[in-house]
Motif scaffolding. Structure first.
Motif, PDB file in Angstrom:
ATOM      1  N   ALA A 134      50.109  45.415 -55.161  1.00 47.52           N
ATOM      2  CA  ALA A 134      51.542  46.266 -55.654  1.00 47.52           C
ATOM      3  C   ALA A 134      51.292  46.672 -56.991  1.00 47.52           C
ATOM      4  O   ALA A 134      51.816  47.606 -57.149  1.00 47.52           O
ATOM      5  N   LEU A 135      50.904  45.996 -57.998  1.00 47.48           N
ATOM      6  CA  LEU A 135      50.695  46.454 -59.181  1.00 47.48           C
ATOM      7  C   LEU A 135      49.930  47.865 -59.567  1.00 47.48           C
ATOM      8  O   LEU A 135      50.133  48.754 -60.118  1.00 47.48           O
ATOM      9  N   LYS A 136      48.868  47.602 -58.540  1.00 40.90           N
ATOM     10  CA  LYS A 136      47.996  48.707 -58.551  1.00 40.90           C
ATOM     11  C   LYS A 136      48.811  50.231 -58.007  1.00 40.90           C
ATOM     12  O   LYS A 136      48.622  51.252 -58.615  1.00 40.90           O
ATOM     13  N   ARG A 137      49.501  49.895 -56.989  1.00 42.65           N
ATOM     14  CA  ARG A 137      50.417  50.843 -56.516  1.00 42.65           C
ATOM     15  C   ARG A 137      51.224  51.454 -57.366  1.00 42.65           C
ATOM     16  O   ARG A 137      51.533  52.906 -57.799  1.00 42.65           O
ATOM     17  N   LEU A 138      51.895  50.538 -58.191  1.00 46.32           N
ATOM     18  CA  LEU A 138      53.069  50.868 -59.468  1.00 46.32           C
ATOM     19  C   LEU A 138      52.205  51.573 -60.579  1.00 46.32           C
ATOM     20  O   LEU A 138      53.022  52.525 -61.081  1.00 46.32           O
ATOM     21  N   ARG A 188      40.925  53.010 -43.278  1.00 49.11           N
ATOM     22  CA  ARG A 188      41.293  53.907 -42.082  1.00 49.11           C
ATOM     23  C   ARG A 188      42.871  53.738 -41.482  1.00 49.11           C
ATOM     24  O   ARG A 188      42.968  54.337 -40.723  1.00 49.11           O
ATOM     25  N   TRP A 189      43.078  52.337 -41.945  1.00 49.52           N
ATOM     26  CA  TRP A 189      44.751  52.137 -41.395  1.00 49.52           C
ATOM     27  C   TRP A 189      45.586  51.806 -42.527  1.00 49.52           C
ATOM     28  O   TRP A 189      44.901  51.212 -43.631  1.00 49.52           O
ATOM     29  N   SER A 190      46.511  52.204 -42.829  1.00 51.66           N
ATOM     30  CA  SER A 190      47.412  52.025 -43.980  1.00 51.66           C
ATOM     31  C   SER A 190      49.016  52.283 -43.544  1.00 51.66           C
ATOM     32  O   SER A 190      49.421  52.461 -42.580  1.00 51.66           O
ATOM     33  N   LEU A 191      49.694  51.500 -44.209  1.00 52.76           N
ATOM     34  CA  LEU A 191      51.135  51.302 -44.222  1.00 52.76           C
ATOM     35  C   LEU A 191      52.049  52.665 -44.545  1.00 52.76           C
ATOM     36  O   LEU A 191      53.231  52.763 -44.334  1.00 52.76           O
ATOM     37  N   GLY A 192      51.031  53.423 -45.082  1.00 52.46           N
ATOM     38  CA  GLY A 192      51.791  54.905 -45.517  1.00 52.46           C
ATOM     39  C   GLY A 192      52.612  54.527 -46.847  1.00 52.46           C
ATOM     40  O   GLY A 192      52.721  53.503 -47.455  1.00 52.46           O
ATOM     41  N   LYS A 193      53.953  55.097 -46.731  1.00 47.27           N
ATOM     42  CA  LYS A 193      55.031  55.003 -47.597  1.00 47.27           C
ATOM     43  C   LYS A 193      55.627  53.952 -47.591  1.00 47.27           C
ATOM     44  O   LYS A 193      56.220  53.367 -48.781  1.00 47.27           O
ATOM     45  N   LEU A 194      55.537  53.054 -46.574  1.00 50.69           N
ATOM     46  CA  LEU A 194      56.028  51.780 -46.546  1.00 50.69           C
ATOM     47  C   LEU A 194      55.267  50.665 -47.044  1.00 50.69           C
ATOM     48  O   LEU A 194      55.916  49.539 -47.289  1.00 50.69           O
ATOM     49  N   GLY A 195      54.096  51.145 -47.631  1.00 52.30           N
ATOM     50  CA  GLY A 195      53.145  49.851 -48.235  1.00 52.30           C
ATOM     51  C   GLY A 195      53.670  49.525 -49.351  1.00 52.30           C
ATOM     52  O   GLY A 195      53.728  48.199 -49.577  1.00 52.30           O
ATOM     53  N   LEU A 196      54.087  50.029 -50.276  1.00 50.95           N
ATOM     54  CA  LEU A 196      54.858  49.698 -51.727  1.00 50.95           C
ATOM     55  C   LEU A 196      55.813  48.784 -51.538  1.00 50.95           C
ATOM     56  O   LEU A 196      56.184  47.726 -51.819  1.00 50.95           O
ATOM     57  N   PRO A 197      57.126  49.336 -50.449  1.00 48.63           N
ATOM     58  CA  PRO A 197      58.139  48.408 -50.593  1.00 48.63           C
ATOM     59  C   PRO A 197      57.850  47.194 -49.712  1.00 48.63           C
ATOM     60  O   PRO A 197      58.374  46.108 -50.131  1.00 48.63           O
ATOM     61  N   ILE A 198      56.839  47.108 -48.882  1.00 46.50           N
ATOM     62  CA  ILE A 198      56.600  45.886 -48.151  1.00 46.50           C
ATOM     63  C   ILE A 198      55.932  45.021 -49.112  1.00 46.50           C
ATOM     64  O   ILE A 198      56.237  43.702 -49.132  1.00 46.50           O
ATOM     65  N   ASN A 199      54.987  45.513 -49.860  1.00 47.58           N
ATOM     66  CA  ASN A 199      54.303  44.727 -50.861  1.00 47.58           C
ATOM     67  C   ASN A 199      55.180  44.016 -51.926  1.00 47.58           C
ATOM     68  O   ASN A 199      54.957  42.857 -51.974  1.00 47.58           O
ATOM     69  N   LEU A 200      56.154  44.889 -52.356  1.00 48.20           N
ATOM     70  CA  LEU A 200      57.115  44.125 -53.274  1.00 48.20           C
ATOM     71  C   LEU A 200      58.128  43.178 -52.471  1.00 48.20           C
ATOM     72  O   LEU A 200      58.353  42.147 -52.996  1.00 48.20           O
ATOM     73  N   PHE A 201      58.501  43.521 -51.489  1.00 50.18           N
ATOM     74  CA  PHE A 201      59.223  42.401 -50.618  1.00 50.18           C
ATOM     75  C   PHE A 201      58.476  41.165 -50.354  1.00 50.18           C
ATOM     76  O   PHE A 201      59.033  40.192 -50.596  1.00 50.18           O
TER      77      PHE A 201
END
Length: 320
Positions: free
Chosen positions: A231-235, A244-257
């Motif tokens: 999450a810190l790297k995303r922020l 090859r597999w990603s949560l896309g735009k939901l990745g950061l909100p899911i990580n933070l939660f």
């Protein structure tokens, strides 16, 4: 397959044969049996049991090196195992609450000599010892299968850590069997430690419970650290390794939660089950966690930092 059919069997048998509470009792009635100051605090302490039932879907990640097309298969397996098993567990929980007509008797050793409330529900639901034995056998078989999966996952973690020189005796533990092509020594170490820990209960159940109380606190801590780093790297806008597999735009909100909840749950993982607290009922997780942390840090300072190479050095960028 047995997992699905076992779930269906227990659900149908209890649904047809067992006496039931009404919906109001199931969804609006709460009991504070732990001696806590409020129902809310009691529920927060009780969530630890639910956490136990939902962890483990990340076990597929530890088998990635032995999985074909792992970069796609492993994350899909983790996601769907959590969704499907979580949904099945929630359905079973609702049925269990409908069938648990007498909480006091289920917890009373004079009326429930098995010591397990779910066996009491099977007994009272089917009205026969044979029916209870049959349903309990399904749970035991699934428990053995689950334990086997845990052993497989844990042994691969042990192997990976030893391969990176993170354990005493790493060279021997990280050896892969030449014909079986599995980390046999790591598996033997895992089984050996499990047997030794299990033998402790013969001498003292208090000591055994104190040791195993460490596991959930350690899991919440590792989840918080690993997810928090991502999450810190995303922020910060820093790139993550190609995937090859990603949560896309939901990745950061899911990580933070996930990070926030892991930190929140860590607090209540350290609580005892009920009050007043005695040495027998004390939750020794924080004491065990602190002790293991001190031992690990001491080993790292004295020896580990001179030889340990983190797994990140094995991550290579994908060439165009």
């Amino acid at each position: 397959v047995f997992h699905i059919f076992g779930w269906i069997t227990v659900l149908i048998v209890l649904g047809i044969l067992s006496p039931k509470n009404n919906a109001s009792q199931v969804f609006t009635s709460f009991q504070n049996e732990g001696g806590w100051g409020s129902i809310g605090l009691s529920m927060l302490v009780g969530q630890v049991t639910s956490i136990y039932g939902l962890i483990g879907s990340d076990g597929a990640a530890h088998m990635a090196e032995e999985t074909k097309n792992a970069s796609i298969i492993v994350p899909r397996t983790m996601l769907w195992s959590y969704i499907l098993n979580g949904g099945m567990g929630f359905a079973m929980l609702i049925m269990y609450c409908f069938c648990l007509t007498d909480v006091g008797s289920a917890l009373d050793p004079t009326t429930n000599r098995s010591g397990f409330p779910y066996i009491y529900v099977f007994q009272s639901g089917t009205g026969s010892t044979g029916g209870a034995v049959g349903l309990t056998s399904i749970i035991l078989i699934l428990g053995i299968a689950g334990a086997t999966s845990f052993f497989a996952s844990t042994s691969r973690q042990t192997f990976a850590f030893a391969r990176d020189n993170g354990l005493p005796g790493s060279e021997w533990i990280s050896t892969v069997h030449p014909t079986l092509l599995i980390p046999l020594n790591a598996i033997l170490v895992t089984y050996g430690f499990t047997i030794l820990l299990s033998l402790i209960t013969l001498g003292s159940t208090v000591a055994f419970n104190a040791i195993i109380s460490l596991q959930l606190l350690a899991l919440m801590g590792t989840y918080a650290v690993s997810i928090g780093c991502v999450a810190l790297k995303r922020l910060r806008g820093q790139p993550l390794p190609p995937s090859r597999w990603s949560l896309g735009k939901l990745g950061l909100p899911i990580n933070l939660f996930a990070f926030t909840y892991a930190c929140f749950a860590t607090i209540f993982v350290c609580f005892p089950v009920y009050t007043p607290v005695t040495p027998q009922s004390m939750n020794w997780a924080i004491v065990m966690f602190t002790g293991v942390l001190i031992i690990a840090m001491t080993y790292y300072v004295v020896k580990g930092r001179k030889m340990y190479e983190g797994p990140v050095v094995y991550v290579q960028p994908i060439e165009d």
